[in-house]
Scaffold this motif. Structure first.
Motif, PDB file in Angstrom:
ATOM      1  N   HIS A   1       4.193  -6.243   7.908  1.00 31.49           N
ATOM      2  CA  HIS A   1       4.965  -5.317   7.092  1.00 31.49           C
ATOM      3  C   HIS A   1       4.587  -3.881   7.421  1.00 31.49           C
ATOM      4  CE1 HIS A   1       6.312  -8.736   4.773  1.00 31.49           C
ATOM      5  NE2 HIS A   1       5.067  -9.129   4.689  1.00 31.49           N
TER       6      HIS A   1
ATOM      7  N   ALA B   1       3.200  -3.602  -3.190  1.00 31.67           N
ATOM      8  CA  ALA B   1       1.742  -3.760  -3.245  1.00 31.67           C
ATOM      9  C   ALA B   1       1.089  -2.497  -3.797  1.00 31.67           C
ATOM     10  CB  ALA B   1       1.194  -4.090  -1.865  1.00 31.67           C
ATOM     11  N   ARG B   2       1.609  -1.346  -3.400  1.00 29.07           N
ATOM     12  CA  ARG B   2       1.080  -0.067  -3.896  1.00 29.07           C
ATOM     13  C   ARG B   2       1.321   0.061  -5.406  1.00 29.07           C
ATOM     14  NH1 ARG B   2       3.358   3.268  -0.219  1.00 29.07           N
ATOM     15  NH2 ARG B   2       1.639   2.853   1.188  1.00 29.07           N
TER      16      ARG B   2
ATOM     17  N   PHE C   1       7.464  -4.722   0.882  1.00 31.48           N
ATOM     18  CA  PHE C   1       6.191  -5.378   0.594  1.00 31.48           C
ATOM     19  C   PHE C   1       5.096  -4.356   0.331  1.00 31.48           C
ATOM     20  CE2 PHE C   1       2.082  -7.054   1.819  1.00 31.48           C
ATOM     21  CZ  PHE C   1       2.038  -8.264   1.143  1.00 31.48           C
ATOM     22  N   VAL C   2       4.976  -3.380   1.214  1.00 32.41           N
ATOM     23  CA  VAL C   2       3.933  -2.354   1.077  1.00 32.41           C
ATOM     24  C   VAL C   2       4.177  -1.514  -0.178  1.00 32.41           C
ATOM     25  CG1 VAL C   2       2.938  -0.294   2.142  1.00 32.41           C
ATOM     26  CG2 VAL C   2       3.389  -2.311   3.532  1.00 32.41           C
ATOM     27  N   ARG C   3       5.426  -1.169  -0.437  1.00 27.79           N
ATOM     28  CA  ARG C   3       5.757  -0.381  -1.630  1.00 27.79           C
ATOM     29  C   ARG C   3       5.385  -1.135  -2.900  1.00 27.79           C
ATOM     30  NH1 ARG C   3       9.924  -0.409  -4.935  1.00 27.79           N
ATOM     31  NH2 ARG C   3      11.198  -1.736  -3.618  1.00 27.79           N
TER      32      ARG C   3
ATOM     33  N   SER D   1       7.933  -0.640   4.272  1.00 29.94           N
ATOM     34  CA  SER D   1       8.557  -1.891   3.853  1.00 29.94           C
ATOM     35  C   SER D   1       8.479  -2.081   2.340  1.00 29.94           C
ATOM     36  CB  SER D   1       7.892  -3.076   4.552  1.00 29.94           C
ATOM     37  OG  SER D   1       6.591  -3.276   4.028  1.00 29.94           O
TER      38      SER D   1
ATOM     39  N   GLN E   1       4.684   0.358   7.012  1.00 28.79           N
ATOM     40  CA  GLN E   1       4.348   1.233   5.886  1.00 28.79           C
ATOM     41  C   GLN E   1       5.524   1.479   4.951  1.00 28.79           C
ATOM     42  OE1 GLN E   1       1.687   1.935   4.691  1.00 28.79           O
ATOM     43  NE2 GLN E   1       0.142   1.998   6.277  1.00 28.79           N
TER      44      GLN E   1
ATOM     45  N   LYS F   1      -1.070  -2.216  -7.288  1.00 28.44           N
ATOM     46  CA  LYS F   1      -2.424  -1.664  -7.345  1.00 28.44           C
ATOM     47  C   LYS F   1      -2.516  -0.525  -8.354  1.00 28.44           C
ATOM     48  CE  LYS F   1      -6.151   0.426  -4.714  1.00 28.44           C
ATOM     49  NZ  LYS F   1      -6.690   0.945  -5.949  1.00 28.44           N
TER      50      LYS F   1
END
Length: 91
Positions: free
Chosen positions: A17, A27-28, A23-25, A21, A19, A31
């Motif tokens: 994935h 996940a951020r 998925f990354v968004r 994507s 930056q 968190k």
């Protein structure tokens, strides 16, 4: 071309994935939300949440292994069918 078993084995690793994507968004966001929640918890609540996450991680690992095992078995069966001939596979 790779061996079909290698393709089945390596397939999950092929998906990386970037930056930007989704998925990354997500996940951020996850968190950030966890950090905000953690800031409001007592020490006892943090321990309970940590125990929950440990159990969840273990369950996810078991589910992931079961999926891998099933997919690898399916790939091996497909490969065996292909090795015997296309006519057996298409029947």
């Amino acid at each position: 071309m790779e061996n079909i078993l290698e393709l089945f084995y390596d397939q999950p690793c092929a998906t990386i994935h970037g930056q930007g994507s989704t998925f990354v968004r997500l996940a951020r966001i996850k968190k950030e939300q966890l950090d905000m929640l953690n800031a409001t918890l007592s020490d006892e609540q943090k321990e309970r949440l940590e125990a929950y996450f440990d159990a969840e991680t273990e369950i996810e690992g078991m589910i992931g292994f079961d999926r891998f095992r099933y997919a690898f078995h399916l790939g091996a069966q497909l490969t065996a069918e292909l090795a015997r001939g296309k006519d057996l596979l298409l029947r």
